[in-house]
Write a protein that holds these residues in place. Structure first.
Motif, PDB file in Angstrom:
ATOM      1  N   TYR A 186       0.841  -1.194   0.000  1.00 59.17           N
ATOM      2  CA  TYR A 186       0.000   0.000   0.000  1.00 59.17           C
ATOM      3  C   TYR A 186       0.878   1.246   0.000  1.00 59.17           C
ATOM      4  N   ALA A 187       0.254   2.382  -0.293  1.00 58.40           N
ATOM      5  CA  ALA A 187       0.948   3.664  -0.323  1.00 58.40           C
ATOM      6  C   ALA A 187       0.697   4.416   0.977  1.00 58.40           C
ATOM      7  N   GLN A 188       1.771   4.940   1.587  1.00 56.15           N
ATOM      8  CA  GLN A 188       1.682   5.685   2.837  1.00 56.15           C
ATOM      9  C   GLN A 188       2.246   7.094   2.634  1.00 56.15           C
ATOM     10  N   PRO A 189       1.395   8.135   2.566  1.00 54.43           N
ATOM     11  CA  PRO A 189       1.909   9.500   2.392  1.00 54.43           C
ATOM     12  C   PRO A 189       2.561  10.011   3.671  1.00 54.43           C
ATOM     13  N   LEU A 190       3.589  10.820   3.503  1.00 54.34           N
ATOM     14  CA  LEU A 190       4.267  11.474   4.616  1.00 54.34           C
ATOM     15  C   LEU A 190       4.174  12.985   4.410  1.00 54.34           C
ATOM     16  N   PHE A 191       3.944  13.724   5.498  1.00 56.72           N
ATOM     17  CA  PHE A 191       3.764  15.171   5.432  1.00 56.72           C
ATOM     18  C   PHE A 191       4.740  15.867   6.372  1.00 56.72           C
ATOM     19  N   PHE A 192       4.918  17.171   6.155  1.00 61.43           N
ATOM     20  CA  PHE A 192       5.731  17.983   7.057  1.00 61.43           C
ATOM     21  C   PHE A 192       5.211  19.405   7.051  1.00 61.43           C
ATOM     22  N   GLU A 193       5.606  20.176   8.056  1.00 58.12           N
ATOM     23  CA  GLU A 193       5.225  21.584   8.150  1.00 58.12           C
ATOM     24  C   GLU A 193       6.243  22.398   7.364  1.00 58.12           C
ATOM     25  N   ALA A 194       5.807  22.974   6.252  1.00 57.97           N
ATOM     26  CA  ALA A 194       6.716  23.622   5.313  1.00 57.97           C
ATOM     27  C   ALA A 194       6.703  25.140   5.486  1.00 57.97           C
ATOM     28  N   ARG A 195       7.867  25.731   5.315  1.00 53.82           N
ATOM     29  CA  ARG A 195       8.011  27.185   5.388  1.00 53.82           C
ATOM     30  C   ARG A 195       9.163  27.610   4.498  1.00 53.82           C
ATOM     31  N   VAL A 196       8.934  28.616   3.678  1.00 53.77           N
ATOM     32  CA  VAL A 196       9.991  29.218   2.871  1.00 53.77           C
ATOM     33  C   VAL A 196      10.577  30.379   3.670  1.00 53.77           C
ATOM     34  N   GLU A 197      11.884  30.321   3.933  1.00 55.40           N
ATOM     35  CA  GLU A 197      12.574  31.374   4.672  1.00 55.40           C
ATOM     36  C   GLU A 197      13.712  31.909   3.817  1.00 55.40           C
ATOM     37  N   ASN A 198      13.689  33.216   3.600  1.00 53.22           N
ATOM     38  CA  ASN A 198      14.714  33.876   2.797  1.00 53.22           C
ATOM     39  C   ASN A 198      14.878  33.212   1.430  1.00 53.22           C
ATOM     40  N   GLY A 199      13.761  32.761   0.873  1.00 56.49           N
ATOM     41  CA  GLY A 199      13.770  32.190  -0.470  1.00 56.49           C
ATOM     42  C   GLY A 199      13.988  30.695  -0.545  1.00 56.49           C
ATOM     43  N   TRP A 200      14.257  30.033   0.593  1.00 52.28           N
ATOM     44  CA  TRP A 200      14.589  28.597   0.584  1.00 52.28           C
ATOM     45  C   TRP A 200      13.581  27.790   1.395  1.00 52.28           C
ATOM     46  N   LEU A 201      13.185  26.662   0.835  1.00 49.81           N
ATOM     47  CA  LEU A 201      12.380  25.665   1.538  1.00 49.81           C
ATOM     48  C   LEU A 201      13.305  24.529   1.951  1.00 49.81           C
ATOM     49  N   GLU A 202      13.573  24.413   3.244  1.00 53.85           N
ATOM     50  CA  GLU A 202      14.438  23.358   3.762  1.00 53.85           C
ATOM     51  C   GLU A 202      13.614  22.077   3.946  1.00 53.85           C
ATOM     52  N   VAL A 203      14.142  20.967   3.462  1.00 58.70           N
ATOM     53  CA  VAL A 203      13.443  19.681   3.545  1.00 58.70           C
ATOM     54  C   VAL A 203      13.994  18.897   4.736  1.00 58.70           C
ATOM     55  N   PRO A 204      13.163  18.488   5.695  1.00 58.66           N
ATOM     56  CA  PRO A 204      13.656  17.750   6.870  1.00 58.66           C
ATOM     57  C   PRO A 204      14.226  16.390   6.475  1.00 58.66           C
TER      58      PRO A 204
END
Length: 229
Positions: free
Chosen positions: A196-214
């Motif tokens: 089965y497929a299991q989606p994963l989510f995170f709390e996203a924020r763009v800071e100073n032009g960059w989206l950091e991926v955990p």
């Protein structure tokens, strides 16, 4: 043997649609490309079963603007039975992004069955980007919205701050004989497996032009898919 290498790329397009899963009928795009869509662009350019991509951060060069368009879709999922498009076509409104551009910084990780050094794959990726070559046409969220790409040339994103909220990180394909909802292939294996497929989510924020991926989410993704962590 070194098992991790760095790659980067600039991508842009006239339209993009990174669908939010909470909207079931009408498609609504996230305001920024998702990590899974960014991975899809890299895999379209260069893919081998011995490697996997891990997105580190995404620079928003041009966030684009939201526009509503009418798109033709089919109501049924593609399967073994042929679909008669004229009988199954539906017109739906989609809220998409127009005129976007991103920087993608990522790592190439060798899978457990890889035998070649990682620089072999990073060099192949860079040569393909420089020549404009690809494995299949890259796209921005949906196949009708083609992505164009080029090497990064030292440019930096504008100082943009944006609260995105909960965003799709990626989808883990979990092997499970008790939940045979999907059939999929594992890199390095010849036969498809069930699960089965299991989606994963995170709390996203763009800071100073960059989206950091955990990066911790990649360890969780690999754990769910049964890879070495």
């Amino acid at each position: 043997m070194e098992r991790v290498g760095r790659v980067s790329i600039r991508v842009w397009g006239e339209y993009a649609l990174f669908s939010r899963p909470e909207f079931k009928v009408e498609r609504v795009s996230y305001p920024v490309i998702t990590p899974s869509a960014a991975r899809g662009v890299l895999e379209a350019i260069f893919w081998k079963p011995e490697i996997r991509y891990q997105i580190r951060r995404i620079g928003v060069l041009k966030p684009g603007r939201q526009v509503a368009i009418l798109r033709n879709e089919i109501a049924s999922r593609q399967g073994r039975t042929p679909i008669i498009v004229e009988h199954d076509r539906q017109q739906r409104t989609s809220l998409v992004l127009k005129d976007v551009a991103y920087l993608i910084e990522a790592e190439i990780h060798l899978r457990s069955h890889a035998t070649e050094p990682v620089f072999k794959y990073t060099d192949q990726f860079r040569r393909r980007v420089e020549r404009g070559q690809y494995h299949h046409t890259p796209y921005l969220g949906t196949r009708e919205f083609t992505a164009f790409f080029a090497p990064m040339n030292g440019e930096a994103p504008p100082a943009l701050d944006l609260e995105i909220g909960t965003m799709l990180f990626d989808i883990a394909f979990v092997e499970d004989n008790k939940r045979k909802e999907l059939s999929f292939k594992r890199p390095g294996k010849t036969k498809p497996v069930k699960g089965y497929a299991q989606p994963l989510f995170f709390e996203a924020r763009v800071e100073n032009g960059w989206l950091e991926v955990p990066q911790a989410l990649y360890r969780e993704l690999r754990r769910l898919e049964g890879e070495d962590v």
